[in-house]
Design an enzyme around this catalytic site. Structure first.
Site, PDB file in Angstrom:
ATOM      1  N   CYS A  99       0.788  -1.239   0.000  1.00  0.00           N
ATOM      2  CA  CYS A  99       0.000   0.000   0.000  1.00  0.00           C
ATOM      3  C   CYS A  99       0.821   1.291   0.000  1.00  0.00           C
ATOM      4  O   CYS A  99       0.704   2.078  -0.935  1.00  0.00           O
ATOM      5  CB  CYS A  99      -0.940  -0.003   1.196  1.00  0.00           C
ATOM      6  SG  CYS A  99      -2.168  -1.307   1.082  1.00  0.00           S
TER       7      CYS A  99
HETATM    8  P1  NAD Z   1      -4.358  -9.059  -3.389  1.00  0.00           P
HETATM    9  O1  NAD Z   1      -3.466  -8.973  -4.548  1.00  0.00           O
HETATM   10  O2  NAD Z   1      -3.923  -9.800  -2.171  1.00  0.00           O
HETATM   11  O3  NAD Z   1      -5.754  -9.690  -3.841  1.00  0.00           O
HETATM   12  C1  NAD Z   1      -6.454  -9.322  -4.982  1.00  0.00           C
HETATM   13  C2  NAD Z   1      -7.278 -10.513  -5.440  1.00  0.00           C
HETATM   14  O4  NAD Z   1      -8.108 -10.110  -6.529  1.00  0.00           O
HETATM   15  C3  NAD Z   1      -6.452 -11.697  -5.963  1.00  0.00           C
HETATM   16  O5  NAD Z   1      -6.844 -12.871  -5.296  1.00  0.00           O
HETATM   17  C4  NAD Z   1      -6.785 -11.753  -7.458  1.00  0.00           C
HETATM   18  O6  NAD Z   1      -6.743 -13.065  -7.983  1.00  0.00           O
HETATM   19  C5  NAD Z   1      -8.195 -11.188  -7.448  1.00  0.00           C
HETATM   20  N1  NAD Z   1      -8.674 -10.674  -8.740  1.00  0.00           N
HETATM   21  C6  NAD Z   1      -8.024  -9.903  -9.648  1.00  0.00           C
HETATM   22  N2  NAD Z   1      -8.834  -9.607 -10.667  1.00  0.00           N
HETATM   23  C7  NAD Z   1     -10.024 -10.181 -10.406  1.00  0.00           C
HETATM   24  C8  NAD Z   1     -11.278 -10.225 -11.095  1.00  0.00           C
HETATM   25  N3  NAD Z   1     -11.474  -9.587 -12.245  1.00  0.00           N
HETATM   26  N4  NAD Z   1     -12.292 -10.921 -10.527  1.00  0.00           N
HETATM   27  C9  NAD Z   1     -12.121 -11.571  -9.353  1.00  0.00           C
HETATM   28  N5  NAD Z   1     -10.968 -11.547  -8.659  1.00  0.00           N
HETATM   29  C10 NAD Z   1      -9.934 -10.877  -9.182  1.00  0.00           C
HETATM   30  O7  NAD Z   1      -4.717  -7.557  -3.004  1.00  0.00           O
HETATM   31  P2  NAD Z   1      -4.982  -6.927  -1.543  1.00  0.00           P
HETATM   32  O8  NAD Z   1      -3.704  -6.748  -0.818  1.00  0.00           O
HETATM   33  O9  NAD Z   1      -6.108  -7.648  -0.905  1.00  0.00           O
HETATM   34  O10 NAD Z   1      -5.470  -5.453  -1.975  1.00  0.00           O
HETATM   35  C11 NAD Z   1      -6.697  -5.246  -2.610  1.00  0.00           C
HETATM   36  C12 NAD Z   1      -6.985  -3.755  -2.616  1.00  0.00           C
HETATM   37  O11 NAD Z   1      -7.107  -3.271  -1.269  1.00  0.00           O
HETATM   38  C13 NAD Z   1      -5.897  -2.916  -3.267  1.00  0.00           C
HETATM   39  O12 NAD Z   1      -6.487  -1.825  -3.899  1.00  0.00           O
HETATM   40  C14 NAD Z   1      -5.073  -2.430  -2.068  1.00  0.00           C
HETATM   41  O13 NAD Z   1      -4.402  -1.227  -2.344  1.00  0.00           O
HETATM   42  C15 NAD Z   1      -6.156  -2.235  -1.041  1.00  0.00           C
HETATM   43  N6  NAD Z   1      -5.722  -2.345   0.361  1.00  0.00           N
HETATM   44  C16 NAD Z   1      -4.828  -3.325   0.713  1.00  0.00           C
HETATM   45  C17 NAD Z   1      -4.451  -3.429   2.043  1.00  0.00           C
HETATM   46  C18 NAD Z   1      -3.436  -4.465   2.468  1.00  0.00           C
HETATM   47  O14 NAD Z   1      -2.892  -4.327   3.576  1.00  0.00           O
HETATM   48  N7  NAD Z   1      -3.160  -5.488   1.674  1.00  0.00           N
HETATM   49  C19 NAD Z   1      -4.985  -2.572   3.023  1.00  0.00           C
HETATM   50  C20 NAD Z   1      -5.926  -1.625   2.620  1.00  0.00           C
HETATM   51  C21 NAD Z   1      -6.283  -1.519   1.282  1.00  0.00           C
END
Ligand code: NAD
Length: 424
Positions: free
Chosen positions: A266
């Site tokens: 992030c």
């Molecule tokens: P991640 O990469 O762990 O997970 C994303 C998931 O989305 C994956 O499993 C992927 O296969 C899936 N995906 C991609 N395209 C898809 C589609 N078209 N249909 C269905 N599934 C699909 O990401 P994350 O760390 O969970 O982050 C997700 C969002 O949340 C990002 O925008 C990130 O900036 C935000 N965020 C993350 C955190 C953190 O600590 N990881 C905290 C707050 C906000």
């Protein structure tokens, strides 16, 4: 409620698991069949403290699929929590968010749903993205209009990996961005039992709150590192300095200590996106640029300190304690261990890495590093570099070792033969 969650990563799975604790039925949708299979067996596809117990306990409320039609058709509320990685120019790549929104739109059309569906963007997206990319995709594919045919909102997530369940269950605040009254109403009902301030606002403002929050925390860390570098030269204990400063209620001690910088999925990406977005609109962002510059330089302070003791690293064995970007996670995205490994291998050193959870993930990026099964393999190296503050590193005996500490492990300072802290 019946809730579908698009994207079963750190945010999606934690959100779904925590909401299942309130008795809501959850359907996860992902494009990764491995994650779907694991979730259908009640097994978390990522490591997060407490997650396995919740998924096992609430197996009867949770399922996973790659089929948007069945998930959207069977639920009333959908969260989009797919990744928003950095594009080449620093802005966010909206390809996954767009594709998720298009698939939801098609499903709304295909299933011929009569009840009004609510779609909420939980992914971190640059201000304006929900009202441009997501709204456009939903309206185009569903043939419906926002506010009438479906509700649209955003609900940025503030969880910290490692303590994500605790953060989701006990948030400092919940931010709800609403395009129409409907989305605000649905989310207010969903979060009714959460005892915290709720900020209900427009979508762009909610999106900006998330970016501002992360940019501020990243700034606090880079500032602490810059002050820490000054302290190191002046022979001052930076930790005592930040204790004294953080007790000021206007400042707060959290995220206010020196080390080798921030990583994770992030802070780096969100600061870059804010910087690029600002540049596109002609706004100069001197502070944000400096935040990233300090963060890039900080891990390399470890190499300078190592070179002081071993000027030529060619053929020397250097052990790394910690590969994850922080403790209690297997996530290595933007881990500060990455630039350290790159610098060491460029200088001809042989790197031996140890991490309780993240070795497998790091081995994809650096297949030539030796991944130790036992900490003793790292301790046998010519030097030990501490790059992640896993609690177990506090219980080691560092006597007879040269230790360069990027994370302030007390036991290392007490027992190492030669000890160098990056900012202390
Ligand atoms: P991640 O990469 O762990 O997970 C994303 C998931 O989305 C994956 O499993 C992927 O296969 C899936 N995906 C991609 N395209 C898809 C589609 N078209 N249909 C269905 N599934 C699909 O990401 P994350 O760390 O969970 O982050 C997700 C969002 O949340 C990002 O925008 C990130 O900036 C935000 N965020 C993350 C955190 C953190 O600590 N990881 C905290 C707050 C906000």
């Amino acid at each position: 409620m019946k809730i579908s969650i698009i994207g079963s990563g750190y945010v999606g799975v934690v959100t779904g698991a925590c909401l299942s604790e309130f008795g809501h039925e959850i359907i996860f949708v992902d494009i990764d069949q491995k994650k779907i299979d694991l979730l259908n067996k009640g097994i978390p596809p990522i490591y997060e403290l407490g997650l396995a117990d919740i998924l096992e306990k609430n197996k009867h409320l949770i399922s996973a699929t790659d089929d948007y039609n069945s998930a959207i058709g069977a639920t009333d509320l959908t969260f989009i929590s797919v990744g928003t990685p950095c594009a080449e120019n620093g802005t966010i790549d909206t390809v996954y968010v767009r594709s998720a929104a298009e698939n939801i739109g098609s499903a709304l059309k295909n299933t011929g749903k009569k009840d009004i569906h609510t779609i909420i963007v939980k992914s971190t997206v640059f201000p304006g993205t929900t009202e441009s990319v997501v709204l456009d995709a939903l309206e185009r594919m569903s043939g419906k209009t926002a506010g009438e045919g479906f509700y649209l909102g955003c609900n940025p997530e503030f969880l910290k990996e490692g303590v994500a369940i605790e953060d989701f269950m006990n948030p400092d605040r919940i931010v709800i961005g609403s395009y129409d009254d409907g989305a605000g109403r649905v989310l207010s009902e969903l979060y009714a039992s959460f005892d915290c301030p709720k900020v209900i606002t427009g979508i762009k403002t909610a999106e900006m709150i998330k970016y501002t929050s992360n940019a501020f925390l990243a700034t606090k860390i880079s500032f602490a590192n810059e002050i820490g570098n000054i302290c190191k030269k002046a022979g001052i204990d930076t930790e005592e300095v930040f204790k004294g400063v953080g007790l000021d209620a206007r400042i707060n001690p959290s995220f206010f200590r020196s080390g080798i910088g921030f990583g994770g999925s992030c802070f780096p990406k969100d600061v870059r996106a804010l910087l690029s977005g600002a540049a596109e609109s002609g706004v100069d962002t001197a502070i944000l640029k400096a935040v990233l510059d300090v963060n890039e330089a900080q891990p390399l302070v470890m190499i300078d300190l190592l070179n002081k003791h071993i000027p030529d690293l060619k053929g020397r064995k250097v052990g790394l304690l910690g590969l994850a970007f922080k403790p209690d996670t297997d996530d290595i995205r933007e881990s500060r261990a990455i630039p350290v490994i790159s610098a060491l291998t460029d200088m001809g050193a042989e790197v031996v890495g140890y991490d309780p959870l993240a070795s497998e993930n790091m081995s994809v990026l650096f297949p030539d590093v030796v991944y130790a099964k036992e900490i003793s393999e790292v301790m046998a190296c010519d030097a030990v570099l501490i790059t992640t503050e896993w609690p177990e590193f506090e219980n080691l005996d560092y006597s007879g070792k040269l230790v360069i500490d990027g994370r302030r492990v007390r036991r290392a300072a007490e027992t190492a033969e030669i000890y160098e802290g990056v900012c202390w």
